[in-house]
Write an enzyme that holds these catalytic residues in place. Structure first.
Site, PDB file in Angstrom:
ATOM      1  N   SER A  93       0.858  -1.187   0.000  1.00 51.24           N
ATOM      2  CA  SER A  93       0.000   0.000   0.000  1.00 51.24           C
ATOM      3  C   SER A  93       0.892   1.235   0.000  1.00 51.24           C
ATOM      4  O   SER A  93       1.800   1.354   0.823  1.00 51.24           O
ATOM      5  CB  SER A  93      -0.892   0.012   1.251  1.00 51.24           C
ATOM      6  OG  SER A  93      -1.719  -1.122   1.292  1.00 51.24           O
ATOM      7  N   CYS A 144      -7.454  -1.101   7.108  1.00 50.52           N
ATOM      8  CA  CYS A 144      -6.292  -1.612   6.390  1.00 50.52           C
ATOM      9  C   CYS A 144      -5.446  -2.464   7.331  1.00 50.52           C
ATOM     10  O   CYS A 144      -5.188  -2.080   8.476  1.00 50.52           O
ATOM     11  CB  CYS A 144      -5.447  -0.465   5.827  1.00 50.52           C
ATOM     12  SG  CYS A 144      -4.021  -1.040   4.868  1.00 50.52           S
ATOM     13  N   ASP A 150      -8.594  -2.520   2.739  1.00 52.83           N
ATOM     14  CA  ASP A 150      -7.364  -2.899   2.038  1.00 52.83           C
ATOM     15  C   ASP A 150      -6.674  -3.897   2.964  1.00 52.83           C
ATOM     16  O   ASP A 150      -5.916  -3.521   3.853  1.00 52.83           O
ATOM     17  CB  ASP A 150      -6.497  -1.657   1.812  1.00 52.83           C
ATOM     18  CG  ASP A 150      -5.192  -1.984   1.095  1.00 52.83           C
ATOM     19  OD1 ASP A 150      -4.982  -3.156   0.756  1.00 52.83           O
ATOM     20  OD2 ASP A 150      -4.382  -1.054   0.899  1.00 52.83           O
ATOM     21  N   TRP A 181      -4.929  -8.007   3.776  1.00 55.41           N
ATOM     22  CA  TRP A 181      -4.157  -9.105   3.210  1.00 55.41           C
ATOM     23  C   TRP A 181      -3.980 -10.225   4.229  1.00 55.41           C
ATOM     24  O   TRP A 181      -4.199 -10.047   5.396  1.00 55.41           O
ATOM     25  CB  TRP A 181      -2.779  -8.601   2.757  1.00 55.41           C
ATOM     26  CG  TRP A 181      -1.992  -7.965   3.856  1.00 55.41           C
ATOM     27  CD1 TRP A 181      -1.133  -8.578   4.741  1.00 55.41           C
ATOM     28  CD2 TRP A 181      -1.974  -6.561   4.213  1.00 55.41           C
ATOM     29  NE1 TRP A 181      -0.575  -7.673   5.611  1.00 55.41           N
ATOM     30  CE2 TRP A 181      -1.075  -6.421   5.322  1.00 55.41           C
ATOM     31  CE3 TRP A 181      -2.616  -5.436   3.723  1.00 55.41           C
ATOM     32  CZ2 TRP A 181      -0.813  -5.188   5.924  1.00 55.41           C
ATOM     33  CZ3 TRP A 181      -2.342  -4.225   4.339  1.00 55.41           C
ATOM     34  CH2 TRP A 181      -1.462  -4.095   5.413  1.00 55.41           C
TER      35      TRP A 181
END
Length: 684
Positions: free
Chosen positions: A469, A637, A682, A684
């Site tokens: 990011s 995030c 966002d 992961w």
């Protein structure tokens, strides 16, 4: 974000009946392309092939082979690898023609001209789920269009739907540790059905948290059995050995060592535009440590100079980075494979046997091209450094390939056992449980000596791009996007000191050296509201803070331009105030400037109890609800497996306790926010 996985688990299968002349997935995409070019006078002018049909040849009076279409959507290469493995097994078992296509290929080509299509008798689709339940980047355009077709088909008569009569089967690749397990595969399966397609079998759901390779093998066996029972496909001939002594079951590239004074192609920027297939060789402009001396971990602030590339980014975008293996890893691998690092080689398909057909060392359409821009020869050192992922556990298919090249019967049997169904428990413990790498397994079986061609094609996966990011705003740093990089460093079950490939590569690059960091911009939907006056709530512990640094830089620039800012509530989390409170001074300055209106920091190791961002979110429930009622946008995030799930759960509790919503109303509200862009993640 050194490693991102997305995969899935097989399910019960339904009966399959085949008919000739089936309308299928590529026909639907062909319809899409035709609709886009209605002004053209004819399909012939548009370059579309007439779909192949099972007709008898006038000369030979022999029926053409049935055609199976294998389509894949991949983010890290696993779905592509499985598609190739599936194609190989189809050809081994049946007299069929197999067409393999990336879902990306089902759109327009680079010149905007229509792709040419064939017409399979059966469509087999493999698709991974990435990030926050998203399709792979390359399949995004196809998913958007397929959804449009599904919506248009809703009120159609069944026989009029564009996929009426099409038989298909879907295998999804996911991980049950993520909130949206196999969402892309499930959505794809649903859209194909809504367009009139007929499920040949229930969707297979592979789970990378367990054994996705085993899930895929079970699904493949079911596909083969159903094809066999259908009576439409003919039994294929047995496999024959390929050229140059390569075992028949092991696909291999042809590797040619260049003689004389042949040199590798130069490593230069020579394009007008850059993307994932053609990254820009950037310069590392700055690197500094963000954690304090008291910390036993490392987080780096990295700035990359992309001036002259023509690439632009927006706040919230990602930077794709092609990293390299450490020199020590490359040297150990070369010694184990008994190759000369300075030899210049060319890697290509085996023109005699077709071994490695459809595969490439780098994932490009042509084997002579690769993501870093080389057009021809490369040194063995380059190939081992840039293309081989040897620090992750090998798949069972790789173990089977190693067994084929083991001169010791003991080694061969042991590798075959680990790759077998009977060896599942041992594979799970000795390989996955200990996180034993490809390199470690090669070292554990000294008689295994695979040639480079087989190693590249069947043993070592491609070294995948890493996404970070971007932690800056183009309004503050237009040509030097910054990254916030957690350096991965730890011990595995074997005692190996595991270092993240990308994070350690970034940590050792020379600052200021030219043409060394191949990068590209990956655009995202993680965007600030169109109006600066719209309130925002940001939640990002650890390196999840990265895009929010870009957010406060953007808001500062907008404020300096005279725009009024809405409230901005930021939740950050780390272990200790003294050790890993990254960007502390910058956050304090943004708070003082009014760019951030409220800052809440959770320290998980400073008190008797562990405090995380979701706990502070709950404490600020009334303030959060007030902002949401004012139209605030919510951003999360960071870690998808735990943090993002916990935050989502806490948000639901706030909506029910502070907003008075029922559980079903809460679920609908959150989904509505996600669909309209008010709730962005966002992860992961």
């Amino acid at each position: 974000m050194d490693d991102m996985k997305d995969h899935s688990k097989s399910a019960m299968m339904e009966a399959l009946v085949f008919t000739s002349g089936i309308v299928c997935l590529t026909s639907l995409v062909g319809l899409y392309l035709l609709r886009k070019r209605r002004s053209s006078p004819s399909t012939a002018d548009q370059g579309l092939e007439t779909p192949s049909k099972k007709v008898k040849s006038a000369a030979s009076d022999v029926a053409a082979n049935p055609t199976i279409g294998v389509f894949y959507g991949t983010q890290t290469g696993t779905a592509e690898q499985y598609a190739l493995d599936l194609s190989k097994k189809l050809k081994e078992n049946f007299q069929v023609d197999v067409v393999i296509k990336d879902l990306e290929e089902l759109g327009d080509d680079v010149d905007g001209a229509p792709q040419r299509f064939t017409k399979p008798d059966m469509c087999l689709v493999l698709c991974s789920t990435y990030g926050d339940g998203e399709p792979p980047d390359t399949a995004m355009k196809f998913f958007d269009w397929l959804k449009e077709q599904a919506d248009e088909s809703e009120d159609m008569n069944e026989a009029m739907k564009p996929l009426y009569g099409c038989k298909y089967a879907v295998f999804g690749l996911g991980n049950t540790q993520y909130e949206h397990f196999n969402k892309s595969g499930k959505v794809l399966d649903q859209y194909l059905h809504l367009c009139g397609g007929e499920r040949a079998m229930k969707i297979g759901l592979g789970d990378d948290d367990d054994s996705i390779e085993e899930d895929f093998n079970k699904w493949t066996e079911a596909v083969l059995e159903l094809l066999k029972e259908s009576g439409v496909v003919g039994k294929g001939s047995s496999i024959t050995a390929s050229a140059e002594g390569t075992p028949a079951a092991v696909p291999a590239f042809k590797v040619t060592v260049q003689k004389g004074t042949t040199k590798p192609f130069p490593y230069v920027n020579a394009r007008k535009s850059y993307d994932a297939a053609h990254p820009f060789k950037a310069t590392l402009a700055q690197r500094r440590e963000l954690q304090s001396a008291c910390s036993d971990r490392s987080t780096l602030h990295v700035e990359v100079d992309i001036a002259g590339s023509g690439m632009t980014y927006q706040t919230g975008d990602h930077l794709g980075v092609y990293a390299e293996n450490d020199e020590q890893v490359v040297t150990s691998l070369a010694w184990r494979l008994q190759v000369n690092l300075d030899d210049v080689i060319i890697v290509e398909e085996d023109p005699v046997s077709g071994a490695g057909r459809g595969r490439s060392i780098d994932g490009s359409a042509k084997l002579s091209l690769n993501p870093l821009g080389h057009l021809g020869p490369m040194t063995v050192r380059m190939a081992l450094a840039r293309y081989c992922d040897v620090l992750t556990p090998p798949k069972k298919s790789a173990l089977a390939a190693m067994a084929a090249y083991a001169s010791s019967l003991k080694d061969a049997k042991r590798l075959q056992h680990l790759a077998s169904k009977e060896g599942k428990d041992e594979y799970n413990s000795w390989i996955l449980g200990d996180y034993r790498s490809v390199l470690e397994v090669l070292e554990a079986f000294p008689s295994c000596a695979p040639p480079l061609g087989a190693f590249f094609c069947s043993i070592a996966p491609r070294l995948q791009v890493r996404y970070y990011s971007i932690s800056s705003s183009p309004l503050a740093a237009p040509t030097t996007p910054s990254l916030t990089v957690a350096v991965v460093d730890g011990k595995t079950g074997t005692g190996r000191h595991h270092r993240g490939v990308a994070s350690h590569w970034l940590s050792r690059l020379d600052v200021g050296q030219k043409l060394q960091a191949p990068v590209f911009i990956r655009h995202s939907t993680f965007r600030l509201p169109k109006s600066a006056s719209t309130p925002i709530i940001m939640i990002g512990p650890g390196t999840g803070l990265a895009p929010f640094r870009g957010f406060w830089q953007e808001r500062k620039a907008l404020k300096d331009q005279g725009q009024a800012l809405g409230e901005a509530l930021l939740f950050f989390g780390c272990r200790n105030m003294k050790c890993d409170y990254i960007y502390q001074e910058e956050m304090a300055e943004a708070l003082a400037q009014g760019v951030i209106s409220d800052l809440r920091v959770a320290f998980s190791r400073d008190g008797p109890n562990k405090t995380y961002v979701q706990h502070l979110l709950k404490e600020q429930g009334s303030a959060v609800m007030r902002l949401l009622n004012s139209g605030a946008h919510l951003y999360v995030c960071g870690d998808a497996k735990h943090m993002a799930r916990d935050v989502n759960k806490t948000l639901a509790e706030i909506l029910q306790e502070e907003g008075g919503l029922t559980a079903s109303e809460t679920e609908a509200m959150i989904k509505s926010w996600q669909d309209t862009g008010r709730y962005s993640r966002d992860v992961w």
